[in-house]
Design a protein around this motif. Structure first.
Motif, PDB file in Angstrom:
ATOM      1  N   ASN A   1       0.800  -1.165   0.112  1.00  0.00           N
ATOM      2  CA  ASN A   1       0.013  -0.038   0.048  1.00  0.00           C
ATOM      3  C   ASN A   1       0.796   1.307  -0.038  1.00  0.00           C
ATOM      4  O   ASN A   1       1.991   1.301   0.333  1.00  0.00           O
ATOM      5  N   LYS A   2       0.133   2.393  -0.304  1.00  0.00           N
ATOM      6  CA  LYS A   2       0.877   3.694  -0.412  1.00  0.00           C
ATOM      7  C   LYS A   2       1.898   3.934  -1.383  1.00  0.00           C
ATOM      8  O   LYS A   2       2.876   4.456  -1.397  1.00  0.00           O
ATOM      9  N   VAL A   3       1.643   3.450  -2.600  1.00  0.00           N
ATOM     10  CA  VAL A   3       2.473   3.493  -3.620  1.00  0.00           C
ATOM     11  C   VAL A   3       2.524   5.009  -4.155  1.00  0.00           C
ATOM     12  O   VAL A   3       3.434   5.267  -4.873  1.00  0.00           O
ATOM     13  N   ASP A   4       1.476   5.926  -3.710  1.00  0.00           N
ATOM     14  CA  ASP A   4       1.564   7.168  -4.167  1.00  0.00           C
ATOM     15  C   ASP A   4       2.589   7.949  -3.448  1.00  0.00           C
ATOM     16  O   ASP A   4       2.992   9.090  -3.959  1.00  0.00           O
ATOM     17  N   LEU A   5       3.288   7.105  -2.220  1.00  0.00           N
ATOM     18  CA  LEU A   5       4.305   7.998  -1.880  1.00  0.00           C
ATOM     19  C   LEU A   5       5.650   7.606  -2.338  1.00  0.00           C
ATOM     20  O   LEU A   5       6.748   7.771  -1.777  1.00  0.00           O
ATOM     21  N   LEU A   6       5.752   6.816  -3.230  1.00  0.00           N
ATOM     22  CA  LEU A   6       6.855   6.225  -3.799  1.00  0.00           C
ATOM     23  C   LEU A   6       7.212   6.784  -4.827  1.00  0.00           C
ATOM     24  O   LEU A   6       6.646   7.533  -5.703  1.00  0.00           O
ATOM     25  N   PRO A   7       8.660   6.657  -5.400  1.00  0.00           N
ATOM     26  CA  PRO A   7       8.784   6.896  -6.939  1.00  0.00           C
ATOM     27  C   PRO A   7       7.815   6.346  -8.070  1.00  0.00           C
ATOM     28  O   PRO A   7       7.688   5.358  -7.529  1.00  0.00           O
ATOM     29  N   VAL A   8       7.888   6.959  -9.073  1.00  0.00           N
ATOM     30  CA  VAL A   8       7.076   6.591 -10.133  1.00  0.00           C
ATOM     31  C   VAL A   8       7.473   4.936 -10.289  1.00  0.00           C
ATOM     32  O   VAL A   8       8.673   4.803 -10.836  1.00  0.00           O
ATOM     33  N   LEU A   9       6.386   4.120 -10.437  1.00  0.00           N
ATOM     34  CA  LEU A   9       6.522   2.520 -10.710  1.00  0.00           C
ATOM     35  C   LEU A   9       6.409   2.529 -12.193  1.00  0.00           C
ATOM     36  O   LEU A   9       5.630   3.158 -12.789  1.00  0.00           O
ATOM     37  N   LYS A  10       7.199   1.421 -12.539  1.00  0.00           N
ATOM     38  CA  LYS A  10       7.005   1.016 -13.878  1.00  0.00           C
ATOM     39  C   LYS A  10       5.407   0.249 -14.201  1.00  0.00           C
ATOM     40  O   LYS A  10       4.803  -0.050 -13.234  1.00  0.00           O
ATOM     41  N   LYS A  11       5.050   0.502 -15.242  1.00  0.00           N
ATOM     42  CA  LYS A  11       3.768  -0.307 -15.533  1.00  0.00           C
ATOM     43  C   LYS A  11       3.513  -1.485 -15.008  1.00  0.00           C
ATOM     44  O   LYS A  11       2.355  -2.202 -14.554  1.00  0.00           O
ATOM     45  N   GLU A  12       4.656  -2.335 -15.294  1.00  0.00           N
ATOM     46  CA  GLU A  12       4.595  -3.891 -15.001  1.00  0.00           C
ATOM     47  C   GLU A  12       4.719  -4.175 -13.473  1.00  0.00           C
ATOM     48  O   GLU A  12       4.216  -5.023 -13.098  1.00  0.00           O
ATOM     49  N   ASP A  13       5.014  -3.062 -12.788  1.00  0.00           N
ATOM     50  CA  ASP A  13       5.247  -2.969 -11.237  1.00  0.00           C
ATOM     51  C   ASP A  13       3.429  -3.213 -10.721  1.00  0.00           C
ATOM     52  O   ASP A  13       3.239  -3.595  -9.505  1.00  0.00           O
ATOM     53  N   TYR A  14       2.767  -2.607 -11.638  1.00  0.00           N
ATOM     54  CA  TYR A  14       1.292  -2.615 -11.099  1.00  0.00           C
ATOM     55  C   TYR A  14       0.591  -3.817 -11.231  1.00  0.00           C
ATOM     56  O   TYR A  14      -0.411  -3.957 -10.912  1.00  0.00           O
ATOM     57  N   GLU A  15       1.241  -4.709 -12.200  1.00  0.00           N
ATOM     58  CA  GLU A  15       0.598  -5.986 -12.375  1.00  0.00           C
ATOM     59  C   GLU A  15       0.463  -6.924 -11.348  1.00  0.00           C
ATOM     60  O   GLU A  15       1.479  -7.079 -10.645  1.00  0.00           O
ATOM     61  N   GLU A  16      -0.407  -7.726 -11.409  1.00  0.00           N
ATOM     62  CA  GLU A  16      -0.509  -8.706 -10.016  1.00  0.00           C
ATOM     63  C   GLU A  16       0.663  -9.866 -10.356  1.00  0.00           C
ATOM     64  O   GLU A  16       0.720 -10.140 -11.736  1.00  0.00           O
ATOM     65  N   LYS A  17       1.097 -10.598  -9.414  1.00  0.00           N
ATOM     66  CA  LYS A  17       2.027 -11.691  -9.312  1.00  0.00           C
ATOM     67  C   LYS A  17       1.361 -12.745  -8.765  1.00  0.00           C
ATOM     68  O   LYS A  17       1.397 -12.711  -7.453  1.00  0.00           O
ATOM     69  N   LEU A  18       1.377 -13.943  -9.339  1.00  0.00           N
ATOM     70  CA  LEU A  18       0.783 -14.964  -8.748  1.00  0.00           C
ATOM     71  C   LEU A  18       1.948 -16.207  -8.713  1.00  0.00           C
ATOM     72  O   LEU A  18       2.539 -16.288  -9.374  1.00  0.00           O
ATOM     73  N   SER A  19       1.727 -16.952  -7.371  1.00  0.00           N
ATOM     74  CA  SER A  19       2.623 -18.181  -7.359  1.00  0.00           C
ATOM     75  C   SER A  19       1.665 -19.182  -6.715  1.00  0.00           C
ATOM     76  O   SER A  19       0.736 -18.835  -5.937  1.00  0.00           O
ATOM     77  N   THR A  20       2.240 -20.570  -6.608  1.00  0.00           N
ATOM     78  CA  THR A  20       1.493 -21.404  -6.071  1.00  0.00           C
ATOM     79  C   THR A  20       2.581 -22.008  -5.169  1.00  0.00           C
ATOM     80  O   THR A  20       3.586 -22.495  -5.649  1.00  0.00           O
ATOM     81  N   GLY A  21       2.235 -22.294  -3.971  1.00  0.00           N
ATOM     82  CA  GLY A  21       3.239 -22.934  -2.959  1.00  0.00           C
ATOM     83  C   GLY A  21       3.143 -24.365  -3.049  1.00  0.00           C
ATOM     84  O   GLY A  21       2.209 -25.099  -3.721  1.00  0.00           O
ATOM     85  N   GLU A  22       3.874 -25.232  -2.345  1.00  0.00           N
ATOM     86  CA  GLU A  22       4.003 -26.666  -2.205  1.00  0.00           C
ATOM     87  C   GLU A  22       2.726 -27.196  -1.852  1.00  0.00           C
ATOM     88  O   GLU A  22       2.501 -28.546  -2.311  1.00  0.00           O
ATOM     89  N   ASN A  23       1.921 -26.499  -0.939  1.00  0.00           N
ATOM     90  CA  ASN A  23       0.687 -27.096  -0.690  1.00  0.00           C
ATOM     91  C   ASN A  23      -0.393 -26.821  -1.539  1.00  0.00           C
ATOM     92  O   ASN A  23      -1.606 -27.044  -1.010  1.00  0.00           O
ATOM     93  N   GLY A  24       0.061 -26.358  -2.823  1.00  0.00           N
ATOM     94  CA  GLY A  24      -1.190 -25.801  -3.512  1.00  0.00           C
ATOM     95  C   GLY A  24      -1.969 -24.568  -3.283  1.00  0.00           C
ATOM     96  O   GLY A  24      -2.833 -24.303  -3.863  1.00  0.00           O
ATOM     97  N   ILE A  25      -1.588 -23.782  -2.343  1.00  0.00           N
ATOM     98  CA  ILE A  25      -2.121 -22.509  -1.815  1.00  0.00           C
ATOM     99  C   ILE A  25      -1.716 -21.502  -2.692  1.00  0.00           C
ATOM    100  O   ILE A  25      -0.384 -21.466  -2.886  1.00  0.00           O
ATOM    101  N   VAL A  26      -2.582 -20.822  -3.361  1.00  0.00           N
ATOM    102  CA  VAL A  26      -2.263 -19.863  -4.304  1.00  0.00           C
ATOM    103  C   VAL A  26      -2.106 -18.762  -3.492  1.00  0.00           C
ATOM    104  O   VAL A  26      -2.732 -18.180  -2.684  1.00  0.00           O
ATOM    105  N   THR A  27      -0.899 -17.729  -3.848  1.00  0.00           N
ATOM    106  CA  THR A  27      -0.531 -16.342  -3.206  1.00  0.00           C
ATOM    107  C   THR A  27      -0.457 -15.511  -4.314  1.00  0.00           C
ATOM    108  O   THR A  27      -0.105 -15.797  -5.525  1.00  0.00           O
ATOM    109  N   ALA A  28      -0.425 -14.272  -4.028  1.00  0.00           N
ATOM    110  CA  ALA A  28      -0.385 -13.194  -4.849  1.00  0.00           C
ATOM    111  C   ALA A  28       0.253 -11.919  -4.249  1.00  0.00           C
ATOM    112  O   ALA A  28       0.195 -11.879  -3.305  1.00  0.00           O
ATOM    113  N   GLN A  29       0.638 -11.124  -5.259  1.00  0.00           N
ATOM    114  CA  GLN A  29       1.342  -9.798  -4.737  1.00  0.00           C
ATOM    115  C   GLN A  29       0.599  -8.458  -5.621  1.00  0.00           C
ATOM    116  O   GLN A  29       0.544  -8.794  -6.828  1.00  0.00           O
TER     117      GLN A  29
END
Length: 410
Positions: free
Chosen positions: A127-155
């Motif tokens: 949160n609070k990316v408005d207080l950071l230097p300008v991010l690249k467009k790809e930084d705003y895209e969601e990032k997904l991953s799946t753990g060993e137990n099959g649980i999906v996480t995202a960023q």
């Protein structure tokens, strides 16, 4: 609760966690489109979990939970942190809010470990990316991953203040909940179109005035959704009801407290079960409930038993949890156990003093919390069962009550 409102137990629970001043409350307000939580620059403004029911499209009805800061300090702060961690018991998906300027803290890492240990899918929200230097467009895209137990996480990077990526966060949350677990049917997979289902609903002092209890309502609706024909009667009219039918019913479903009487009336060639057993299956706790019921035979005089209910209600004369179950246990075992009662959210974290836990059907708890209570008992080696399963076992009809459920081997 209005007639058409969705009970909390049927809503997915989305909980927001994080350190103080990470912007949890601001993000909750942006996520819900309402000023649900108080927002302040003062650390520790949120002192207790705050719940809000809403519709999250395309998912449907959900509960949003804002929690106290996981890094709170002092004696009172420790109590707030414990309250926040208790929310994990009913969390379907966690949203971990991190101040993008600060990055992950040790408290955040500990939360992630808890999420993974409990198989809770989570989204790491900077949160609070408005207080950071300008991010690249790809930084705003969601990032997904799946753990060993099959649980999906995202960023995901967001700004609660400016509304950046809030809609994407809502869509991502709904999608991950749908992907993390399929919907369970109450009786829909046990019936076919045109089947007659007889529901036995005793009307006694404990029955709510002018309405049916939630499991009865849910079974009726699920039967109708699948083209089955639900017929309702009291146990006193069951013989007449069965004799009036032109074809054999697919099954009879009874309230647990009438199990013995109903089992003596319903012919052996008609499947018989209870609302409580169906609810245990629906919430994902039927197998441990069956195993737990067998431990009633191992009880000894003076053993302590916890009888727990998921909701809080006024206990009346003849109440099933405080009167009928204890009396049945004493009659069946011939011993005099010590009975403790709990209700609502106050399910003990420490169960080691108990030889057995008997829980209600958990109709007011979502599956995550119901399963969490069973997991607490399992981790401490304490057998746990539920009302209907225990009553069926002590009346010698548990095997019969499970025959209609194909996944249970008898």
């Amino acid at each position: 609760m209005s007639l058409n409102s969705v009970p909390s137990g049927e809503r997915k629970h989305i909980a927001f966690f994080g350190c103080r001043n990470a912007g949890k409350s601001s993000l909750v307000n942006a996520f819900t489109g309402q000023n649900l939580s108080i927002v302040s620059d003062t650390k520790g403004t949120t002192t207790d979990p705050v719940n809000k029911s809403m519709e999250l499209l395309p998912l449907g009805p959900v509960v949003i939970i804002d929690t106290p800061g996981i890094d709170d300090e002092g004696e009172l702060g420790a109590l707030r942190v414990e309250k926040a961690k208790q929310v994990l018991r009913k969390t379907d998906i966690a949203i971990l809010v991190v101040d993008a300027r600060m990055g992950l803290s040790q408290a955040d890492d500990e939360l992630i470990t808890l999420f993974r240990g409990r198989n809770i899918p989570y989204i790491l929200v900077y949160n609070k990316v408005d207080l950071l230097p300008v991010l690249k467009k790809e930084d705003y895209e969601e990032k997904l991953s799946t753990g060993e137990n099959g649980i999906v996480t995202a960023q995901l990077y967001v700004s609660a203040k400016q509304g950046d990526n809030i809609q994407k966060l809502k869509e991502l949350t709904a999608r991950l909940i749908k992907e993390s677990g399929g919907e369970t049917e109450l009786i829909g997979d046990l019936v076919s179109e045109g089947d007659i289902i007889v529901l036995v609903i005793p009307i006694d002092k404990a029955a709510p005035k002018g309405r049916l209890i939630l499991p009865q309502q849910q079974v009726i609706r699920d039967a109708l959704d699948h083209g089955a024909i639900p017929l309702m009667c009291r146990d006193s009219e069951l013989v007449e009801t069965l004799n009036s039918l032109s074809k054999k019913p697919r099954m009879v479903i009874t309230d647990s407290q009438a199990f013995k009487v109903v089992s003596e009336i319903v012919p052996e060639d008609i499947p018989l079960t209870s609302f409580s057993i169906l609810m245990a299956r629906y919430k994902g706790n039927l197998i441990p409930s069956v195993l737990g019921a067998t431990q009633i035979d191992e009880l000894q005089d003076g053993d302590r038993i916890l009888i727990s209910e998921g909701c809080t209600h006024h206990r009346q004369c003849g109440d099933i949890g405080s009167v009928k179950l204890p009396n049945l246990i004493k009659k069946y075992t011939g011993i005099n156990p010590k009975i403790d009662l709990s209700s609502g959210t106050e399910f003990p974290s420490n169960l080691e003093q108990y030889k057995l836990v008997i829980h209600c059907g958990a109709c007011m708890l979502n599956p995550a919390e119901a399963q969490s209570r069973y997991r607490i008992a399992e981790e401490q080696g304490v057998p746990i069962t539920n009302y209907g399963t225990a009553i069926a076992y002590m009346n010698g009809i548990l095997k019969r009550s499970l025959e209609v459920i194909p996944e249970v081997e008898i």
